[in-house]
Each structure stands twice: as structure tokens, then as C-alpha cells.
Design a protein around this motif. Structure first.
Motif: not given
Length: 412
Positions: A312-328
Motif C-alpha cells: 500500500q501507499l504510505l502517507y504522513r500518518t502511517t509514517v508517524g504511527l510507525k515511528i511511534k511504535q518503534i520508539i515505544r
């Protein structure tokens, strides 16, 4: 013969008292239409009759009408909500993503509340009250964004001769805002920890994406829109000439991807590739070819470089959520490891995707003396933006500079 009210007071031209005791002022507006103003009081010192609602006295309303007509302001019942909608309709050159952003901010904080009020009736204190309430929950940055939008709306109201003063003026002064926890850029150590974890964890699929994001300084809307046609391996450059956004139409409620031009003319640029960026892109291309991954299409654009795990295509929200999951997940694992090893944990701060752009700018500025180069690669229209916003003046950088200068500056 002069007319008088039921208390024997002389009434001026245009003033009348109705049978129920209410006063009326009749006049003709700037468009030749007959209008009336009503009040239960003739003068400011009159008392409001029992059971009646307070309002300005008739004489005060007359003064207001005369002042407005002298300033060329027409009498209208248009609300702030209606004025905002008019402003949005007239901003034809706004990018879809920017228009959507304005609507989201306005709808969240103003529509249906202060927005229901007639624009002529909105005072400076109304705006201050709104911002004061917001400051209990939101940062000054959020309030500044809203203030920018409202100021533009009130400015249009002035051009339409609806008001004479912009009530947002100086409304940001003396605000006691929620402290900002904003991270400007990552330190070199934080950057190292982030990449080590992504590469060796269940998030390894995202490793090459973050390498390109941090290694180019692109905005998220720019990097997710890059196609293979924009990658020039021969000249070792990436062409940034469009953006990809996922937006919801506030009126139809339909959602979808849209292609737009970059933020400014200077945002259209060619970015030279680091070797690591080049290798990351080659790995992504090889992976897509081996597994015959087909890219979705948006308008006339296809062949997108960066896709999610399911294509699927990416967009700002999906990238932001992935960063949040990684940090968590990193912080949880690091805390457990530190406890086992009896040491202080090295935790990652919580940050948004745009911090990677700030980080790239900081690393670039630390190693490139020509600020024009930094400006060009980042795509800023004004070099001052590069200096003021993106180049973080952090303590790590200050200490490093002092150490390097110590052997060069003779003291004593």
C-alpha cells in the motif's frame, strides 16, 4: 410636532417606541436596504424591564451603526463559520493538503462554537478567551497555527467591509501555554540507537525508508510521493517535483490520495545521493523486482518507490504511527535490558516524523560551511528559514565546537 417615548423623552429622527415598550431605530444601509435595530433601553442608564434580555441601548446601537457606515462597513448577519468557508472557497491556489489542514484545524477548535457568532460581534476578548482555554491543553504552536488562519479570515472580512478591526491582533500576548516537549533534532547517539534497533528488529522492513528519509532531508509528503522515474542513478540524484497526501474532503467526507506540487517553488529540487541512500534505493528496487510488487496508481503517477508491507501507499500518518511504535518498543526493551545489566537505560525521546528533516539539516550544517548549500538541498525559499528553524543550536554541538577550537585559539 416632536415625538416622545412613554417617559416623556424626545425621540430623535429614526427612533420609535413600539406598543410593547421596545425601542426601534430605523435606517437605510449602504446598499439602500431598510434596516432596524431594537432595544428595551433608550439610553445606557435605563434599566432593563423585568423579564427582558439585556442588550446595548438604542442610542449605543445608533452610534455603532453610524460608525460602521462612516467606515464603509455593511450590516450583515454572516457568521465566522460562514466567513471561513468563504475564505477557503476563494483561496484557489491553496494546495489540497494545505486546504485540508486549514479545515481540520478550524473545524476542531472554532466551528460550532465561536464560529456560530456573527463576525461583527466578535471582539478581541472573545479570541483571547478561546486561546486561553486552548492553552490549558495545547502548545503555543497549535494556537499560532489557528491564529494565522483566523487572522486571514478576519482580513478578508475587512476587505468585504464587514469589520473595521482584526480581533486576533495581539491575541497571543501573555498566554500561559502548556510547555512544549518538542524535539528539534536527534543527537548523533539517538540517531545511532534508532537505526540499530530498526535494522535488527521486526521493523527491519522500514530500515531503508528511514535511511533515505534521514539521508535526504525530504519532507514526508515528498518522500512518499517519489517514483522510480524521479531516481537518476546515472547522475546520482533524486528529483523532488511533487508530493503525495492522503486527505478527507470535509464536505463529501470522501478520502483518498492526491498529488500536489511541493510546498514552494524552491522545494522543486535535485538532491545528490549519499552512497548509503543509493544502496538503500537499489535494495528496495531489487526487492520489488524479485517479488514482482506492483505499485498503486494516483492520477497519472505510478511506480512509487516506497510502499508498505502489504504494497500500500504510505502517507504522513502511517509514517508517524510507525515511528511511534518503534520508539515505544525500543524504550520498553531498553528499560528491561538496562535493569538486567544494572545500568541506566538509553531511551529515545518521543518525536514526530519531521524531526528527521531537522536532524538532516543539523548534521548537514555541522559539516557544510556554505549555508546556501543547506538551503538548496532542503528546498527553502528563504535562507533565514534554514538558519532559524532547521539548524538546532544544541549543547552537544556547542561542546564539540569548543573542543575543536581549543587547540586553535591561544588563551593566555
Amino acid at each position: 410636532m416632536s415625538r416622545k417615548d412613554n417617559r416623556g423623552r424626545k425621540l430623535k429622527d429614526g427612533e420609535y417606541q413600539r406598543a410593547n415598550g421596545q425601542y426601534e431605530f430605523r435606517y437605510t444601509d449602504l446598499f439602500g436596504k431598510a434596516k432596524s435595530k431594537y432595544s428595551w433601553r433608550l439610553t445606557p442608564t435605563d434599566k432593563v424591564p423585568d423579564g427582558r434580555r439585556w442588550s446595548l441601548s438604542l442610542r449605543e446601537l445608533e452610534t455603532q451603526v453610524e460608525k460602521d457606515m462612516l467606515n464603509g462597513i455593511s450590516d450583515t448577519n454572516i457568521t465566522l463559520d460562514e466567513m471561513f468557508d468563504k475564505y477557503i472557497r476563494q483561496k484557489m491556489k491553496l494546495k489540497d493538503s494545505t486546504r485540508y489542514g486549514y479545515q481540520v484545524i478550524y473545524n476542531k477548535y472554532v466551528r460550532g462554537g465561536l464560529g456560530k457568532k456573527k463576525i461583527k460581534a466578535i471582539r478581541h476578548t472573545d479570541i483571547k478567551s478561546l486561546y486561553s482555554e486552548m492553552s490549558k491543553k495545547y502548545s503555543i504552536g497549535t494556537i499560532k497555527n489557528l491564529n494565522k488562519i483566523l487572522t486571514a479570515v478576519f482580513d478578508l472580512a475587512i476587505l468585504d467591509n464587514l469589520i473595521s478591526v482584526i480581533p486576533t491582533k495581539r491575541a497571543l500576548q501573555d498566554l500561559d501555554c502548556k510547555p512544549s516537549k518538542k524535539v528539534d533534532s536527534l543527537t548523533e547517539r539517538e540517531q545511532e540507537l534508532f537505526f540499530q534497533y530498526v535494522k535488527n528488529s521486526k521493523y527491519s522492513y522500514w530500515y531503508n525508508f528511514f535511511v533515505v528519509l534521514v539521508g535526504t532531508g525530504m519532507r514526508v509528503s515528498e518522500i512518499v510521493g517519489i517514483t522510480w522515474d524521479d531516481i537518476d542513478f546515472a547522475n546520482n540524484e533524486i528529483s523532488v517535483n511533487h508530493t503525495l497526501s492522503y486527505i478527507t474532503d470535509p464536505e463529501t467526507k470522501k478520502t483518498g490520495f492526491t498529488i500536489s506540487t511541493p510546498k514552494t517553488e524552491n522545494s522543486i529540487r535535485e538532491i545528490p545521493m549519499f552512497n548509503k541512500v543509493r544502496r538503500a534505493l537499489i535494495e528496495i528496487r531489487n526487492l520489488q523486482e524479485v517479488f514482482e510488487i506492483e505499485s498503486p496508481q494516483v492520477g497519472s503517477y505510478s511506480n512509487f518507490v516506497f510502499l508498505g508491507e502489504n504494497g500500500q501507499l504510505l502517507y504522513r500518518t502511517t509514517v508517524g504511527l510507525k515511528i511511534k511504535q518503534i520508539i515505544r518498543d525500543y524504550n520498553e526493551e531498553e528499560e528491561k535490558a538496562a535493569e538486567r545489566e544494572n545500568r541506566t537505560p538509553e531511551l529515545l525521546p518521543h518525536f514526530a516524523s519531521h524531526v528527521f528533516r531537522h536532524t538532516f539539516a543539523t548534521r548537514l550544517a555541522e559539516n557544510v560551511t556554505d549555508v546556501k548549500v543547506v538551503q538548496s538541498i532542503l528546498g527553502h525559499a528563504d535562507v533565514q528559514t534554514t538558519l532559524n528553524i532547521y539548524v538546532s543550536n544544541n549543547q552537544e554541538r556547542n561542546h564539540k565546537a569548543i573542543k575543536e577550537l581549543e587547540s586553535k585559539i591561544k588563551i593566555g
